[in-house]
Design an enzyme around this catalytic site. Structure first.
Site, PDB file in Angstrom:
ATOM      1  N   ASP A  36       0.857  -1.183   0.000  1.00 13.31           N
ATOM      2  CA  ASP A  36       0.000   0.000   0.000  1.00 13.31           C
ATOM      3  C   ASP A  36       0.898   1.241   0.000  1.00 13.31           C
ATOM      4  O   ASP A  36       2.099   1.155   0.301  1.00 13.31           O
ATOM      5  CB  ASP A  36      -0.894  -0.044   1.242  1.00 13.31           C
ATOM      6  CG  ASP A  36      -1.811   1.156   1.358  1.00 13.31           C
ATOM      7  OD1 ASP A  36      -2.290   1.642   0.323  1.00 13.31           O
ATOM      8  OD2 ASP A  36      -2.050   1.605   2.501  1.00 13.31           O
ATOM      9  N   ASP A  38      -0.260   5.047   1.066  1.00 12.07           N
ATOM     10  CA  ASP A  38      -0.504   5.972   2.174  1.00 12.07           C
ATOM     11  C   ASP A  38      -0.392   5.259   3.516  1.00 12.07           C
ATOM     12  O   ASP A  38      -1.003   4.218   3.737  1.00 12.07           O
ATOM     13  CB  ASP A  38      -1.899   6.591   2.049  1.00 12.07           C
ATOM     14  CG  ASP A  38      -2.006   7.543   0.870  1.00 12.07           C
ATOM     15  OD1 ASP A  38      -1.029   8.267   0.598  1.00 12.07           O
ATOM     16  OD2 ASP A  38      -3.065   7.564   0.213  1.00 12.07           O
TER      17      ASP A  38
END
Length: 262
Positions: A36, A38
């Site tokens: 991922d 963020d």
């Protein structure tokens, strides 16, 4: 799929998926490490960080819309206001994104993983291709993600405004927003037959959707102190893979590397 082309004077969209140059250069069993963006690679949420370019009152008004309208509509409205009302163009947005700090130790672990011939890295994120591409280029690591970047495509319009578009439109997954089901991305990757094992690194509930696609031999790496870690006790039985938790990149490296090089 097409390679990303950075042409800021044209209204041209950056593709949702960037294909690596080494796709067929490595034979034998391979491990995919999907990460991922963020709060996993970068410490802040990039959408909230860019919204800080707005005046405080206006920023708070926009954030109040997130539960009703979702993150994609939030950042779309933020970018519209920045350009139309405050005359902030893509270059200023890019500078804000490039200033985001990496999660401590994450750059080291990404670079180390990329040096292992049997490992391929990719990003699966509900951010967008403009933000991610700018940040990766700031640290000169865009070439490390040979497995691709799966995210919402973005484009810089002729006016200088940044436009973000949905990666997909889906209504079947309750864990993910309408514009990107991470589980569908992981399902495609795990079913491709290209990877013997998949390792997924993330922090939020849409990452849980991706982790539910992992198999017994795969590994889910959940960041402690964030949304998914607080809910994993209730959802752990839904995962077939093994699970490890990590605080920062240093701990992730310490826990993950023995599983890869063993």
């Amino acid at each position: 799929m097409f390679a990303i082309s950075r042409c800021f004077r044209l209204s041209r969209c950056l593709p949702a998926f960037r294909r690596g140059l080494s796709e067929s250069s490595q034979s034998g069993p391979r491990t995919l490490v999907a990460i991922d963006f963020d709060r996993t690679i970068v410490e802040q949420d990039s959408y909230l960080a860019v919204s800080q370019l707005l005046p405080t009152r206006q920023r708070k008004e926009m954030q109040d819309l997130i539960p009703k309208c979702g993150w994609l509509n939030f950042i779309s409205r933020v970018l519209q206001l920045l350009h139309g009302e405050h005359k902030v163009n893509f270059a200023t947005v890019a500078m804000r994104v490039r200033s985001l700090r990496a999660v401590p130790g994450m750059l080291r672990v990404v670079r180390r993983l990329a040096r292992i011939p049997e490992v391929e890295l990719c990003i699966v994120s509900d951010a967008n291709s403009f933000f991610i591409d700018e940040w990766l280029q700031a640290y000169d690591i865009e070439c490390l993600f040979a497995g691709g970047v799966f995210t919402n495509p973005a484009c810089v319009q002729a006016s200088g405004a940044v436009l973000v578009l949905p990666y997909q439109e889906q209504g079947d997954c309750d864990l993910c927003p309408f514009n990107l089901c991470k589980g569908s991305v992981l399902e495609e990757l795990t079913c491709s037959g290209r990877y013997e094992r998949v390792i997924y690194v993330g922090d939020s509930c849409n990452d849980l959707c991706a982790m539910k696609q992992l198999r017994e031999k795969d590994v889910a790496c959940i960041r402690r102190g964030y949304e998914l870690h607080g809910k994993i006790a209730a959802h752990g039985q839904e995962l077939a893979c093994s699970v490890l938790t990590w605080r920062d990149g240093h701990e992730l490296e310490e826990l993950l590397m023995p599983k890869i090089v063993a």
